[in-house]
Design an enzyme around this catalytic site. Structure first.
Site, PDB file in Angstrom:
ATOM      1  N   GLU A 175       0.877  -1.178   0.000  1.00  0.00           N
ATOM      2  CA  GLU A 175       0.000   0.000   0.000  1.00  0.00           C
ATOM      3  C   GLU A 175       0.905   1.216   0.000  1.00  0.00           C
ATOM      4  O   GLU A 175       1.542   1.525   1.018  1.00  0.00           O
ATOM      5  CB  GLU A 175      -0.898   0.008   1.235  1.00  0.00           C
ATOM      6  CG  GLU A 175      -1.799  -1.211   1.285  1.00  0.00           C
ATOM      7  CD  GLU A 175      -3.020  -1.023   2.169  1.00  0.00           C
ATOM      8  OE1 GLU A 175      -3.986  -1.765   1.977  1.00  0.00           O
ATOM      9  OE2 GLU A 175      -3.010  -0.140   3.042  1.00  0.00           O
TER      10      GLU A 175
ATOM     11  N   CYS B 211      -2.179   9.100   2.655  1.00  0.00           N
ATOM     12  CA  CYS B 211      -1.864   8.500   1.352  1.00  0.00           C
ATOM     13  C   CYS B 211      -2.878   8.955   0.317  1.00  0.00           C
ATOM     14  O   CYS B 211      -2.549   9.146  -0.838  1.00  0.00           O
ATOM     15  CB  CYS B 211      -1.823   6.992   1.462  1.00  0.00           C
ATOM     16  SG  CYS B 211      -3.268   6.322   2.261  1.00  0.00           S
TER      17      CYS B 211
HETATM   18  P1  NAD Z   1       8.688   4.620   4.300  1.00  0.00           P
HETATM   19  O1  NAD Z   1       8.689   3.856   3.022  1.00  0.00           O
HETATM   20  O2  NAD Z   1       9.782   5.566   4.537  1.00  0.00           O
HETATM   21  O3  NAD Z   1       8.694   3.617   5.548  1.00  0.00           O
HETATM   22  C1  NAD Z   1       7.689   2.671   5.748  1.00  0.00           C
HETATM   23  C2  NAD Z   1       8.222   1.559   6.633  1.00  0.00           C
HETATM   24  O4  NAD Z   1       9.245   0.860   5.952  1.00  0.00           O
HETATM   25  C3  NAD Z   1       8.795   2.005   7.957  1.00  0.00           C
HETATM   26  O5  NAD Z   1       8.408   1.104   8.958  1.00  0.00           O
HETATM   27  C4  NAD Z   1      10.299   1.946   7.705  1.00  0.00           C
HETATM   28  O6  NAD Z   1      11.045   1.744   8.886  1.00  0.00           O
HETATM   29  C5  NAD Z   1      10.403   0.755   6.789  1.00  0.00           C
HETATM   30  N1  NAD Z   1      11.561   0.751   5.876  1.00  0.00           N
HETATM   31  C6  NAD Z   1      12.207   1.827   5.355  1.00  0.00           C
HETATM   32  N2  NAD Z   1      13.181   1.411   4.502  1.00  0.00           N
HETATM   33  C7  NAD Z   1      13.145   0.054   4.497  1.00  0.00           C
HETATM   34  C8  NAD Z   1      13.883  -0.950   3.811  1.00  0.00           C
HETATM   35  N3  NAD Z   1      14.863  -0.641   2.959  1.00  0.00           N
HETATM   36  N4  NAD Z   1      13.559  -2.247   4.037  1.00  0.00           N
HETATM   37  C9  NAD Z   1      12.553  -2.578   4.871  1.00  0.00           C
HETATM   38  N5  NAD Z   1      11.827  -1.676   5.561  1.00  0.00           N
HETATM   39  C10 NAD Z   1      12.106  -0.367   5.368  1.00  0.00           C
HETATM   40  O7  NAD Z   1       7.266   5.337   4.367  1.00  0.00           O
HETATM   41  P2  NAD Z   1       6.665   6.269   5.530  1.00  0.00           P
HETATM   42  O8  NAD Z   1       7.370   7.575   5.504  1.00  0.00           O
HETATM   43  O9  NAD Z   1       6.592   5.543   6.806  1.00  0.00           O
HETATM   44  O10 NAD Z   1       5.169   6.479   5.028  1.00  0.00           O
HETATM   45  C11 NAD Z   1       4.791   7.462   4.120  1.00  0.00           C
HETATM   46  C12 NAD Z   1       4.417   6.828   2.799  1.00  0.00           C
HETATM   47  O11 NAD Z   1       3.458   5.807   2.999  1.00  0.00           O
HETATM   48  C13 NAD Z   1       3.763   7.798   1.842  1.00  0.00           C
HETATM   49  O12 NAD Z   1       4.269   7.599   0.542  1.00  0.00           O
HETATM   50  C14 NAD Z   1       2.295   7.424   1.922  1.00  0.00           C
HETATM   51  O13 NAD Z   1       1.543   7.794   0.797  1.00  0.00           O
HETATM   52  C15 NAD Z   1       2.368   5.947   2.094  1.00  0.00           C
HETATM   53  N6  NAD Z   1       1.151   5.399   2.682  1.00  0.00           N
HETATM   54  C16 NAD Z   1       0.306   4.661   1.908  1.00  0.00           C
HETATM   55  C17 NAD Z   1      -0.874   4.177   2.419  1.00  0.00           C
HETATM   56  C18 NAD Z   1      -1.831   3.382   1.574  1.00  0.00           C
HETATM   57  O14 NAD Z   1      -2.760   2.824   2.150  1.00  0.00           O
HETATM   58  N7  NAD Z   1      -1.686   3.311   0.278  1.00  0.00           N
HETATM   59  C19 NAD Z   1      -1.201   4.442   3.748  1.00  0.00           C
HETATM   60  C20 NAD Z   1      -0.331   5.197   4.524  1.00  0.00           C
HETATM   61  C21 NAD Z   1       0.847   5.670   3.978  1.00  0.00           C
END
Ligand code: NAD
Length: 454
Positions: free
Chosen positions: A226, A261
């Site tokens: 997502e 999101c």
């Molecule tokens: P992010 O991708 O920076 O991090 C998400 C998670 O992934 C965190 O727990 C982080 O610690 C982990 N992570 C980061 N790098 C990683 C790696 N290389 N390997 C494994 N895990 C890793 O995103 P964020 O800043 O937490 O969230 C914001 C983003 O999420 C925005 O783009 C938003 O649109 C999206 N989002 C989407 C939905 C949806 O339902 N489509 C809902 C909420 C947020």
């Protein structure tokens, strides 16, 4: 790991990140507990989730205050999130038996054919910070109901909330070792990718999602994503109450400081109503109170991540260089805390960063369009495909536009909303697979076909 309050930049507490040996230990406990959890009746699993649902309400004030302290959203929006999470859980509880029980599809004297929905096993949920209860509940609740055990990794920006979720599930009576939490950031997430989970469910950015998808591909297990969006909204020229449309769509763009999101990220307005819409929109934005998220009446709180301030600054600079007009905001507010003024740009074009790259902050570009064809062309011009919205007094007109857009959700006269009964899914760079609805309940199962001849 420091947990920092984004509104004050004070350190709230220190947490110890999980290292690989501690994650392995948790994984082994989850693996050992899974069969027994799956063998419990669905009713027993539902009873645990029902108690979790009750506790979310009983402890709402405490949980809302913790959430606000670590992500910076106004206290009322934290309470709203908890209420929203409960509404989703209630739908899942009400529908679990219908969609997770065996399904008899042929029932004759000599042949029965049925489908059983078996749990995947031990699943890994790597989650985001913007709505930790909502996006968490989308995954771990149906996963647990379906008989999986869960390793839940909250975002490093919402770890305290993650720990509260773990505590509440325990209080709700979840058997020991059915739900484990992994504390940490990127490195912890990468450790989890090296382990042998039976399914990976990720909420976060496109960049991380793509990396995870590629890593998990070799394992041949389900991987659901997502991701982000650049969601467009179009206001046609037949809307009657332009002031209320402007107020509603401004909320769709700026609620939770634009860190949703499915926040409205681009607005296109028919030239016949453009001036009135922009006036009403800016009036609405000016009416909001910004400041400490714990203060009564504040609508724009602090951004969760400090880095986002420079992303927003760059989007403003890029837009102004390319000819945009700044009608409101445009810069960081104050020196302490992650505040950015709610920002409205007009005279924007689709080649500007603010109209192409996910902003995830309190900023919006509004563009004037000649007609529906031009609006459609602009709306479709994106790598993302999460939601799209049309405001019009004519449902056919709106549906005709929405069906031509490759997005997981279409909104007519509404925006920035999620509902438990319909799938939540992204297309293109916005994700793969769906949560919520019957599809979201079954996403944590593998179907087995039974051919039973007597
Ligand atoms: P992010 O991708 O920076 O991090 C998400 C998670 O992934 C965190 O727990 C982080 O610690 C982990 N992570 C980061 N790098 C990683 C790696 N290389 N390997 C494994 N895990 C890793 O995103 P964020 O800043 O937490 O969230 C914001 C983003 O999420 C925005 O783009 C938003 O649109 C999206 N989002 C989407 C939905 C949806 O339902 N489509 C809902 C909420 C947020």
């Amino acid at each position: 790991m420091n947990v920092v309050n984004p509104a004050t930049e004070e350190i709230i507490t220190l947490l110890i990140e999980n290292d690989r040996p501690s994650l392995d230990k948790k994984y082994n406990l989850l693996k050992a507990a899974q069969k027994h959890w799956a063998q419990q009746s669905l009713k027993e699993r539902i009873a645990v989730i029902q108690r979790f649902y009750d506790l979310l309400d009983l402890e709402k004030e405490k949980l809302a205050s913790i959430l606000t302290s670590e992500v910076g959203k106004p206290l009322q929006q934290s309470r709203n999130e908890l209420n929203g999470a409960r509404t989703r859980i209630q739908w899942m509880i009400n529908n679990a038996e219908k969609y997770l029980s065996d399904e008899l599809v042929t029932d004759s004297e000599e042949l029965q054919e049925k489908i059983s929905y078996d749990p995947l096993g031990v699943i890994c949920n790597i989650s985001a910070w913007n709505y930790p209860y909502l996006v968490g509940v989308n995954v771990f609740v149906p996963a647990l109901l379906a008989g999986n055990t869960v390793m839940y990794k909250p975002s490093e920006y919402a770890s305290l909330t993650g720990l509260e979720i773990e505590g509440l599930l325990k209080k709700a009576g979840i058997p020991e070792n059915v739900f484990q939490i992994a504390i940490g950031g990127k490195e912890t997430g990468m450790d989890l990718l090296d382990m042998d989970f039976d399914g990976y469910f990720f909420t976060g950015s496109y960049k991380t999602g793509k990396y995870i998808y590629e890593k998990v591909a070799k394992k041949m297990v389900p991987c659901q994503l997502e991701l982000g969006g650049k969601d467009p909204l179009y206001v046609t020229d037949d809307v009657k109450d332009i002031a209320s449309v402007a107020a509603g769509t401004a909320d769709g763009a700026f609620y939770n400081n634009g860190q949703s999101c499915c926040a409205v990220e681009r607005i296109y307005v028919h030239e016949n109503v453009y001036d009135d819409y922009v006036d009403a929109f800016v009036k609405e934005v000016k009416s909001w109170k910004s400041g400490l998220p714990t203060e009564e009446g504040v609508y724009i709180g602090a951004l969760t991540r400090k880095e986002q301030i420079s992303v927003l600054k760059q989007q403003v600079e890029d837009a102004l260089e390319k000819g945009a007009t700044l009608l409101h905001g445009g810069k960081r507010k104050g020196h302490v805390g992650h505040y950015f003024e709610p920002t409205v740009l007009t005279d924007v074009t689709n080649d500007m960063k603010v109209m192409q790259e996910e902003s995830f902050g309190p900023i919006i570009g509004i563009m004037k369009v000649r007609d529906d064809d031009e609006a459609l062309e602009m709306m479709k011009d994106t790598a993302y495909g999460l939601t799209a919205s049309v405001y019009s007094d004519n449902r056919d007109r709106a549906e005709h536009i929405l069906e031509q857009i490759d997005s997981g959700t279409g909104y007519w006269n509404c925006c920035d909303r999620v509902s438990a009964g319909v799938p939540w899914s992204g297309r293109k760079h916005s994700g793969i697979g769906a949560t919520l609805s019957h599809q979201g309940l079954r996403a944590f199962t593998k179907p087995k076909a039974w051919h039973l001849r007597s």
